[in-house]
Design an enzyme around this catalytic site. Structure first.
Site, PDB file in Angstrom:
ATOM      1  N   SER A  65       0.216  -3.172 -55.272  1.00 39.61           N
ATOM      2  CA  SER A  65       0.700  -4.472 -55.784  1.00 39.61           C
ATOM      3  C   SER A  65       0.411  -4.713 -57.259  1.00 39.61           C
ATOM      4  O   SER A  65       0.971  -5.649 -57.834  1.00 39.61           O
ATOM      5  CB  SER A  65       0.099  -5.608 -54.965  1.00 39.61           C
ATOM      6  OG  SER A  65       0.802  -5.727 -53.760  1.00 39.61           O
ATOM      7  N   LYS A  68       3.364  -4.906 -59.367  1.00 34.06           N
ATOM      8  CA  LYS A  68       4.229  -6.094 -59.385  1.00 34.06           C
ATOM      9  C   LYS A  68       4.198  -6.822 -60.726  1.00 34.06           C
ATOM     10  O   LYS A  68       5.195  -7.418 -61.148  1.00 34.06           O
ATOM     11  CB  LYS A  68       3.810  -7.059 -58.257  1.00 34.06           C
ATOM     12  CG  LYS A  68       4.058  -6.505 -56.849  1.00 34.06           C
ATOM     13  CD  LYS A  68       3.409  -7.383 -55.793  1.00 34.06           C
ATOM     14  CE  LYS A  68       3.656  -6.874 -54.380  1.00 34.06           C
ATOM     15  NZ  LYS A  68       2.876  -7.628 -53.368  1.00 34.06           N
ATOM     16  N   TYR A 193      11.022   0.743 -54.627  1.00 32.45           N
ATOM     17  CA  TYR A 193       9.791  -0.059 -54.499  1.00 32.45           C
ATOM     18  C   TYR A 193       8.605   0.798 -54.041  1.00 32.45           C
ATOM     19  O   TYR A 193       7.497   0.652 -54.552  1.00 32.45           O
ATOM     20  CB  TYR A 193      10.053  -1.212 -53.525  1.00 32.45           C
ATOM     21  CG  TYR A 193       8.832  -2.045 -53.207  1.00 32.45           C
ATOM     22  CD1 TYR A 193       8.368  -3.007 -54.110  1.00 32.45           C
ATOM     23  CD2 TYR A 193       8.138  -1.881 -52.013  1.00 32.45           C
ATOM     24  CE1 TYR A 193       7.242  -3.774 -53.819  1.00 32.45           C
ATOM     25  CE2 TYR A 193       7.014  -2.646 -51.716  1.00 32.45           C
ATOM     26  CZ  TYR A 193       6.569  -3.589 -52.624  1.00 32.45           C
ATOM     27  OH  TYR A 193       5.448  -4.340 -52.334  1.00 32.45           O
ATOM     28  N   TYR A 245      -3.355 -13.049 -54.195  1.00 33.76           N
ATOM     29  CA  TYR A 245      -2.667 -13.616 -53.022  1.00 33.76           C
ATOM     30  C   TYR A 245      -3.328 -14.935 -52.613  1.00 33.76           C
ATOM     31  O   TYR A 245      -3.627 -15.751 -53.462  1.00 33.76           O
ATOM     32  CB  TYR A 245      -2.674 -12.637 -51.832  1.00 33.76           C
ATOM     33  CG  TYR A 245      -2.481 -11.211 -52.231  1.00 33.76           C
ATOM     34  CD1 TYR A 245      -1.286 -10.793 -52.790  1.00 33.76           C
ATOM     35  CD2 TYR A 245      -3.498 -10.266 -52.076  1.00 33.76           C
ATOM     36  CE1 TYR A 245      -1.104  -9.480 -53.159  1.00 33.76           C
ATOM     37  CE2 TYR A 245      -3.321  -8.953 -52.446  1.00 33.76           C
ATOM     38  CZ  TYR A 245      -2.129  -8.572 -52.984  1.00 33.76           C
ATOM     39  OH  TYR A 245      -1.949  -7.279 -53.360  1.00 33.76           O
ATOM     40  N   VAL A 263      -3.470  -2.900 -52.526  1.00 31.95           N
ATOM     41  CA  VAL A 263      -4.134  -2.459 -51.293  1.00 31.95           C
ATOM     42  C   VAL A 263      -4.729  -1.052 -51.355  1.00 31.95           C
ATOM     43  O   VAL A 263      -5.385  -0.620 -50.405  1.00 31.95           O
ATOM     44  CB  VAL A 263      -3.223  -2.560 -50.045  1.00 31.95           C
ATOM     45  CG1 VAL A 263      -3.005  -3.990 -49.618  1.00 31.95           C
ATOM     46  CG2 VAL A 263      -1.925  -1.817 -50.230  1.00 31.95           C
TER      47      VAL A 263
HETATM   48  N1  GLN Z   1       3.045  -1.290 -51.215  1.00 29.98           N
HETATM   49  C1  GLN Z   1       2.340  -2.372 -50.612  1.00 29.98           C
HETATM   50  C2  GLN Z   1       3.234  -3.168 -49.686  1.00 29.98           C
HETATM   51  O1  GLN Z   1       4.327  -3.441 -50.010  1.00 29.98           O
HETATM   52  C3  GLN Z   1       1.746  -3.241 -51.671  1.00 29.98           C
HETATM   53  C4  GLN Z   1       0.989  -4.413 -51.091  1.00 29.98           C
HETATM   54  C5  GLN Z   1      -0.292  -4.707 -51.800  1.00 29.98           C
HETATM   55  O2  GLN Z   1      -0.826  -3.921 -52.560  1.00 29.98           O
HETATM   56  N2  GLN Z   1      -0.838  -5.838 -51.448  1.00 29.98           N
HETATM   57  O3  GLN Z   1       2.850  -3.554 -48.625  1.00 29.98           O
END
Ligand code: GLN
Length: 309
Positions: A65, A68, A193, A245, A263
């Site tokens: 993430s 992002k 993605y 988050y 994650v």
């Molecule tokens: N690639 C992960 C997903 O889409 C990224 C989520 C994350 O790092 N929180 O679930």
């Protein structure tokens, strides 16, 4: 890449390391399950190009993430604010990053912000290029430029592993397609993605990217404006309001640094006008944030008075 090892940071790592026991490595992406939960690393990158680090700094992690924020910057550069915020909102959700619940309850039906998965997919959709390969190549080159590291690439095994299991992300895409937020082939978007999330960096790369954000888009080595300041301002604001988050409020109080987690256990911090921070610690809390990484940031924030509030 020059980065001196720091005894002071090593002391903080030793203190924070016990918290790795309080979490678990991500389970839902098969290729992330085997990560070593005991590893912990930190790097701090300063605007004068100096860097200090401790722990397993060479260990590579996928951006997940954290990507992002970078795709958001690129989409804002490519498309401008008006188009981007036609597709995605500016509000925190208070829900987990992979929650679908608010998509249905808000009107018009667009994801609330670019840091949750649904919002990030809408942002990735906006990356310019004729093919997935072309769009990914542009993103990868952007990451390389921000990190000052042309060797950065993506981990094919992690990308494939997520591609094969990303049914919830596919569900977001179909929902968004139904509501005209996206209009491309879902498998192509998931391909792009999952590759974006699988781009691999180490803590020093992360700290350097964080430093570019901390310095309002100026590269610490070349002094070039690599991201417009207006774009960085938007990205950093999202890092404060949504970067962790549904733990973003608590993080703002305890740490007070614009930051983004993933994650894989990575956390990128951008301390305004001061430095960038890159952390790796794969053991996650129940919200998907590096458990020891957050403790480490809290300790650093207190010790070095880093909170912006
Ligand atoms: N690639 C992960 C997903 O889409 C990224 C989520 C994350 O790092 N929180 O679930």
């Amino acid at each position: 890449m020059q980065c001196e090892s720091s005894q002071e940071l090593k002391g903080l790592i030793d203190e924070a390391k016990i918290y790795t026991k309080d979490g678990q490595v991500a389970q839902y992406i098969p290729a992330l399950r085997d990560a070593d939960p005991d590893k912990l690393a930190v790097a701090v990158y300063y605007p004068d190009g100096s860097c200090y680090a401790a722990g397993d700094v060479r260990h590579k992690m996928s951006l997940q993430s954290i990507s992002k924020v970078i795709t958001l910057a690129l989409a804002l550069i490519d498309r401008g604010e008006d188009v981007v915020f036609d597709h995605v909102g500016k509000e925190p959700t208070g829900d987990p990053f992979n929650s679908i619940i608010k998509l249905e309850t808000i009107s018009p039906s667009k994801p609330l912000n670019p840091m949750i998965n649904a919002g990030a997919l809408a942002v990735t959709h906006m990356l310019i290029g004729n093919t997935v390969e072309e769009r990914f190549e542009r993103l990868l080159n952007f990451v390389r430029e921000l990190a000052g590291n042309s060797t950065i690439t993506y981990n094919e095994e992690i990308a494939k592993s997520e591609f094969e299991t990303a049914e919830l992300n596919r569900a977001f895409c179909y929902y968004l397609k139904q509501h005209n937020v996206i209009n491309e082939d879902v498998e192509e978007l998931i391909d792009l993605y999952t590759k974006q999330c699988a781009i691999e960096v180490n803590s020093v790369d992360l700290a350097r990217i964080g430093c570019v954000f901390a310095m309002n888009g100026i590269d610490p080595v070349t002094d070039k404006q690599v991201i417009p300041a207006s774009v960085v301002r938007i990205c950093k604001t999202f890092m404060v309001t949504c970067g962790m988050y549904n733990a973003s409020g608590e993080f703002a109080i305890d740490v007070g640094i614009p930051a983004k987690s993933g994650v894989s256990g990575g956390v990128m911090g951008a301390v305004p006008h001061k430095c960038g921070i890159g952390i790796y610690g794969a053991s996650l809390d129940d919200k998907g944030n590096s458990v020891a990484g957050l403790k480490l940031l809290e300790m650093m924030s207190r010790k070095y008075d880093l909170s912006m509030f």
